[in-house]
Write a protein that holds these residues in place. Structure first.
Motif, mmCIF file in Angstrom:
data_model
loop_
_atom_site.group_PDB
_atom_site.id
_atom_site.type_symbol
_atom_site.label_atom_id
_atom_site.label_comp_id
_atom_site.label_asym_id
_atom_site.label_seq_id
_atom_site.Cartn_x
_atom_site.Cartn_y
_atom_site.Cartn_z
ATOM 1 N N GLY A 87 0.804 -1.211 0.000
ATOM 2 C CA GLY A 87 0.000 0.000 0.000
ATOM 3 C C GLY A 87 0.835 1.258 0.000
ATOM 4 N N VAL A 88 2.123 1.161 -0.283
ATOM 5 C CA VAL A 88 3.011 2.321 -0.283
ATOM 6 C C VAL A 88 2.935 3.057 -1.610
ATOM 7 C CG1 VAL A 88 5.419 3.045 -0.058
ATOM 8 C CG2 VAL A 88 4.531 1.192 1.363
ATOM 9 N N ALA A 89 2.809 2.307 -2.713
ATOM 10 C CA ALA A 89 2.765 2.891 -4.046
ATOM 11 C C ALA A 89 1.547 2.353 -4.779
ATOM 12 C CB ALA A 89 4.036 2.545 -4.809
ATOM 13 N N PRO A 90 1.024 3.117 -5.729
ATOM 14 C CA PRO A 90 -0.126 2.611 -6.486
ATOM 15 C C PRO A 90 0.282 1.469 -7.407
ATOM 16 C CG PRO A 90 0.597 4.708 -7.371
ATOM 17 C CD PRO A 90 1.392 4.468 -6.124
ATOM 18 N N SER A 91 -0.663 0.593 -7.652
ATOM 19 C CA SER A 91 -0.407 -0.546 -8.525
ATOM 20 C C SER A 91 -0.415 -0.096 -9.973
ATOM 21 C CB SER A 91 -1.478 -1.602 -8.304
ATOM 22 O OG SER A 91 -1.297 -2.671 -9.195
ATOM 23 N N THR A 92 0.458 -0.687 -10.788
ATOM 24 C CA THR A 92 0.516 -0.335 -12.203
ATOM 25 C C THR A 92 -0.241 -1.332 -13.064
ATOM 26 O OG1 THR A 92 2.585 -1.547 -12.442
ATOM 27 C CG2 THR A 92 2.736 0.801 -11.954
ATOM 28 N N SER A 93 -0.794 -2.374 -12.469
ATOM 29 C CA SER A 93 -1.517 -3.369 -13.261
ATOM 30 C C SER A 93 -2.907 -2.850 -13.609
ATOM 31 C CB SER A 93 -1.631 -4.682 -12.490
ATOM 32 O OG SER A 93 -2.429 -4.485 -11.338
ATOM 33 N N ASN A 94 -3.419 -3.290 -14.746
ATOM 34 C CA ASN A 94 -4.737 -2.858 -15.221
ATOM 35 C C ASN A 94 -5.803 -3.900 -14.925
ATOM 36 O OD1 ASN A 94 -3.660 -0.512 -16.225
ATOM 37 N ND2 ASN A 94 -3.181 -1.412 -18.213
ATOM 38 N N THR A 95 -5.608 -4.726 -13.936
ATOM 39 C CA THR A 95 -6.568 -5.788 -13.646
ATOM 40 C C THR A 95 -7.797 -5.275 -12.913
ATOM 41 O OG1 THR A 95 -5.405 -6.300 -11.597
ATOM 42 C CG2 THR A 95 -4.776 -7.555 -13.568
ATOM 43 N N THR A 96 -7.676 -4.168 -12.202
ATOM 44 C CA THR A 96 -8.833 -3.629 -11.485
ATOM 45 C C THR A 96 -9.439 -2.486 -12.289
ATOM 46 O OG1 THR A 96 -7.436 -2.092 -10.262
ATOM 47 C CG2 THR A 96 -7.874 -4.231 -9.246
ATOM 48 N N THR A 97 -10.754 -2.388 -12.278
ATOM 49 C CA THR A 97 -11.443 -1.303 -12.970
ATOM 50 C C THR A 97 -12.025 -0.366 -11.934
ATOM 51 O OG1 THR A 97 -13.481 -2.589 -13.047
ATOM 52 C CG2 THR A 97 -12.010 -2.760 -14.946
ATOM 53 N N ALA A 98 -12.010 0.886 -12.267
ATOM 54 C CA ALA A 98 -12.544 1.883 -11.354
ATOM 55 C C ALA A 98 -14.064 1.875 -11.420
ATOM 56 C CB ALA A 98 -12.011 3.270 -11.720
ATOM 57 N N THR A 99 -14.691 1.924 -10.261
ATOM 58 C CA THR A 99 -16.153 1.988 -10.220
ATOM 59 C C THR A 99 -16.568 3.446 -10.173
ATOM 60 O OG1 THR A 99 -16.083 1.825 -7.817
ATOM 61 C CG2 THR A 99 -16.366 -0.226 -9.037
ATOM 62 N N PRO A 100 -17.533 3.830 -10.998
ATOM 63 C CA PRO A 100 -17.945 5.243 -11.010
ATOM 64 C C PRO A 100 -18.685 5.597 -9.726
ATOM 65 C CG PRO A 100 -19.329 3.961 -12.462
ATOM 66 C CD PRO A 100 -18.250 3.051 -11.975
ATOM 67 N N ILE A 101 -18.490 6.842 -9.299
ATOM 68 C CA ILE A 101 -19.182 7.339 -8.115
ATOM 69 C C ILE A 101 -20.581 7.754 -8.530
ATOM 70 C CG2 ILE A 101 -19.162 9.112 -6.325
ATOM 71 C CD1 ILE A 101 -16.131 9.211 -6.662
ATOM 72 N N PRO A 102 -21.602 7.260 -7.820
ATOM 73 C CA PRO A 102 -22.973 7.631 -8.216
ATOM 74 C C PRO A 102 -23.208 9.131 -7.994
ATOM 75 C CG PRO A 102 -22.988 6.394 -6.166
ATOM 76 C CD PRO A 102 -21.590 6.374 -6.686
ATOM 77 N N ALA A 103 -23.937 9.704 -8.902
ATOM 78 C CA ALA A 103 -24.229 11.140 -8.813
ATOM 79 C C ALA A 103 -25.211 11.376 -7.688
ATOM 80 C CB ALA A 103 -24.810 11.622 -10.126
ATOM 81 N N VAL A 104 -24.934 12.424 -6.934
ATOM 82 C CA VAL A 104 -25.801 12.786 -5.810
ATOM 83 C C VAL A 104 -26.653 13.954 -6.277
ATOM 84 C CG1 VAL A 104 -25.847 13.594 -3.437
ATOM 85 C CG2 VAL A 104 -24.041 12.043 -4.171
ATOM 86 N N PRO A 105 -27.980 13.811 -6.165
ATOM 87 C CA PRO A 105 -28.813 14.943 -6.590
ATOM 88 C C PRO A 105 -28.676 16.118 -5.621
ATOM 89 C CG PRO A 105 -30.150 13.215 -5.611
ATOM 90 C CD PRO A 105 -28.759 12.693 -5.713
ATOM 91 N N ILE A 106 -28.736 17.310 -6.199
ATOM 92 C CA ILE A 106 -28.629 18.516 -5.401
ATOM 93 C C ILE A 106 -30.032 18.894 -4.931
ATOM 94 C CG2 ILE A 106 -27.980 20.954 -5.417
ATOM 95 C CD1 ILE A 106 -25.985 20.249 -7.625
ATOM 96 N N ILE A 107 -30.161 19.052 -3.620
ATOM 97 C CA ILE A 107 -31.474 19.398 -3.048
ATOM 98 C C ILE A 107 -31.450 20.891 -2.736
ATOM 99 C CG2 ILE A 107 -33.039 18.986 -1.129
ATOM 100 C CD1 ILE A 107 -31.781 16.228 -0.883
ATOM 101 N N GLU A 108 -32.477 21.579 -3.246
ATOM 102 C CA GLU A 108 -32.561 23.018 -3.017
ATOM 103 C C GLU A 108 -33.693 23.363 -2.140
ATOM 104 O OE1 GLU A 108 -32.458 25.332 -6.558
ATOM 105 O OE2 GLU A 108 -30.867 24.125 -7.362
#
Length: 91
Positions: free
Chosen positions: A70-91
């Protein structure tokens, strides 16, 4: 002349002590080891020096030891990033 004689005598004494110690150590290491009843026998104990062959996942881990810690980021492409769900703005 007396200093030279004392120095040579001391040097001879040191060489003699080293020779006696070496003879004692050599004779002690040539003896058969004593085995007690019920003690493990070295000719029966498994050979633990042979390293097992690493699998593919273990080989990938050993290629990036800093990323594994956990000291350096991994350079392998085996993991995919999961998108952050959009949070609706409440006014």
């Amino acid at each position: 002349m007396q200093r030279i004689r004392v120095g040579m005598t001391g040097l001879a004494a040191v060489v003699l002590l080293i020779g006696v110690g070496s003879a004692i150590y050599t004779s002690a290491s040539n003896e058969e080891p004593v085995t007690a009843i019920g003690a493990p026998r070295p000719n029966v104990v498994a050979d633990l020096t042979a390293a097992p062959t690493p699998s593919a996942t273990e080989a990938a881990k050993t290629e990036e030891p800093l990323a594994e810690l956990g000291v350096a980021p991994s350079t392998s492409n085996t993991t995919t990033a999961t998108p952050i769900p959009a949070v609706p703005i409440i006014e």
